[in-house]
Scaffold this active site. Structure first.
Site, PDB file in Angstrom:
ATOM      1  N   GLY A  33     109.479  -6.870  47.020  1.00  0.00           N
ATOM      2  CA  GLY A  33     109.655  -8.358  46.746  1.00  0.00           C
ATOM      3  C   GLY A  33     109.002  -8.948  45.669  1.00  0.00           C
ATOM      4  O   GLY A  33     108.289  -8.307  44.806  1.00  0.00           O
ATOM      5  N   ASN A  34     108.966  -9.998  45.472  1.00  0.00           N
ATOM      6  CA  ASN A  34     108.092 -10.800  44.483  1.00  0.00           C
ATOM      7  C   ASN A  34     107.705 -12.314  45.183  1.00  0.00           C
ATOM      8  O   ASN A  34     108.168 -12.596  46.120  1.00  0.00           O
ATOM      9  CB  ASN A  34     108.719 -11.120  43.170  1.00  0.00           C
ATOM     10  CG  ASN A  34     110.129 -11.846  43.386  1.00  0.00           C
ATOM     11  OD1 ASN A  34     110.165 -13.007  43.512  1.00  0.00           O
ATOM     12  ND2 ASN A  34     111.351 -11.228  43.308  1.00  0.00           N
ATOM     13  N   ARG A  35     106.891 -12.864  44.148  1.00  0.00           N
ATOM     14  CA  ARG A  35     106.215 -14.348  44.678  1.00  0.00           C
ATOM     15  C   ARG A  35     107.044 -15.434  44.619  1.00  0.00           C
ATOM     16  O   ARG A  35     106.622 -16.608  44.630  1.00  0.00           O
ATOM     17  CB  ARG A  35     105.031 -14.408  43.740  1.00  0.00           C
ATOM     18  CG  ARG A  35     103.925 -13.190  44.376  1.00  0.00           C
ATOM     19  CD  ARG A  35     102.575 -13.534  43.701  1.00  0.00           C
ATOM     20  NE  ARG A  35     101.661 -12.268  44.052  1.00  0.00           N
ATOM     21  CZ  ARG A  35     101.027 -11.953  44.763  1.00  0.00           C
ATOM     22  NH1 ARG A  35     101.215 -12.827  45.774  1.00  0.00           N
ATOM     23  NH2 ARG A  35     100.027 -10.989  44.741  1.00  0.00           N
ATOM     24  N   SER A  36     108.335 -15.643  43.961  1.00  0.00           N
ATOM     25  CA  SER A  36     109.123 -16.847  43.787  1.00  0.00           C
ATOM     26  C   SER A  36     109.129 -17.467  45.025  1.00  0.00           C
ATOM     27  O   SER A  36     109.616 -16.987  46.180  1.00  0.00           O
ATOM     28  CB  SER A  36     110.371 -16.286  43.275  1.00  0.00           C
ATOM     29  OG  SER A  36     111.021 -17.551  42.811  1.00  0.00           O
ATOM     30  N   ALA A 100     114.334 -15.098  40.960  1.00  0.00           N
ATOM     31  CA  ALA A 100     113.248 -13.838  40.307  1.00  0.00           C
ATOM     32  C   ALA A 100     114.260 -12.826  40.860  1.00  0.00           C
ATOM     33  O   ALA A 100     114.100 -12.365  42.023  1.00  0.00           O
ATOM     34  CB  ALA A 100     111.859 -13.774  40.805  1.00  0.00           C
TER      35      ALA A 100
END
Ligand code: CTP
Ligand code: CA
Length: 245
Positions: A33-36, A100
């Site tokens: 995943g990512n931090r958005s 994102a």
């Protein structure tokens, strides 16, 4: 932020906003995943409602309350987000890709949980995800070409020629050569506006504030000083509305 007092310049317009960050499953319990946080996309959805638009918000893994008056479609992966965005875009005036999106996903999603076992872990093989923003731009370019109109995005886009969405907006977070990289990305993706975020210094991920440069196809860049994410959202919608004349 007060939602009243905005121009109703998106009255009768359909807009699609993607928000949050995609999750790419490794097994039933794990993902890449990512931090958005989804804050900027949600601010875009709220301000579009306030400016009179019919809003579809495609939300990827966001834990924020649904914006009043928007239709919310929840997705998890890049492939799901693609389906939802392309479906909602089929009759939309504008699409803003604030999500994102993972560039890559694991080549296989294991049916059962990956076990620790003995020895070294297995490497994770990745495959490329489709570029949704580039796909939207390419579809519009092809439709405009088929209709015999110029492929260059610009004002007058909503006159009913070509294909929806008439205005396409991308986001980019760049760390170096911000303007040069941004201009190249704007051209490569075939979008009308590219919001280039300034990364770092307590900005972007999970914070209520943002600062950005909005690159405009065929126009001059617009600087948005550090401020609430609603301010950047209003700048974007103002530029979108101007291209929907
Ligand atoms: N985007 C997309 N589909 C992808 C990846 C990105 O639609 N598979 C969209 C994002 O929502 C964003 C824009 O493309 O609006 C730019 O994303 P960014 O990651 O900055 O660009 P990339 O082309 O992926 O280039 P790179 O990550 O290598 O800088
Ligand atoms: Ca990327």
């Amino acid at each position: 932020t007060v939602m009243a007092g905005r121009p109703r310049d998106l009255e009768g317009r359909k807009v699609v906003v993607s928000a949050g960050g995609t999750r790419e499953a490794l097994d039933p319990v794990r993902f890449l995943g990512n931090r958005s946080s989804g804050l900027q996309g949600y601010a875009l959805a709220r301000t579009a409602v306030a400016r009179g638009a019919e809003v579809t918000l495609v939300a990827a893994n966001v834990s924020l309350p649904d914006p009043a008056g928007a239709k919310v479609v929840r997705v998890e992966s890049a492939l799901e987000l693609r389906e939802a965005v392309l479906t909602a875009s089929a009759d939309a005036d504008a699409v803003v890709m604030a999500a994102a999106v993972a560039d890559f996903r694991p080549a296989v999603r294991r049916e059962s949980k990956i076990k620790k076992r003995d020895g070294e872990p297995e490497p994770i093989e990745l495959v490329k995800n489709p570029d949704i923003l580039a796909e939207l731009g390419e579809r519009r370019r092809a439709a405009r070409q088929a209709a015999g109109v110029g492929s260059v995005p610009g004002p007058g886009a909503s006159s009913g020629v070509g294909a929806p969405p008439y205005v396409i907006v991308g986001f980019a977070a760049e760390t170096d050569d911000v303007l040069a990289n941004g201009q190249a990305k704007l051209a490569r993706k075939g979008c009308d506006l590219l919001v280039v975020n300034q990364v770092g210094e307590g900005l972007a991920f999970g914070t209520p504030d943002n600062a950005a440069t909005v690159l405009v196809a065929g126009g001059s860049p617009v600087e948005v000083p550090r401020g609430p994410k609603e301010d950047l959202a209003d700048t974007v919608w103002g530029l979108v509305a101007a291209r929907l004349v």
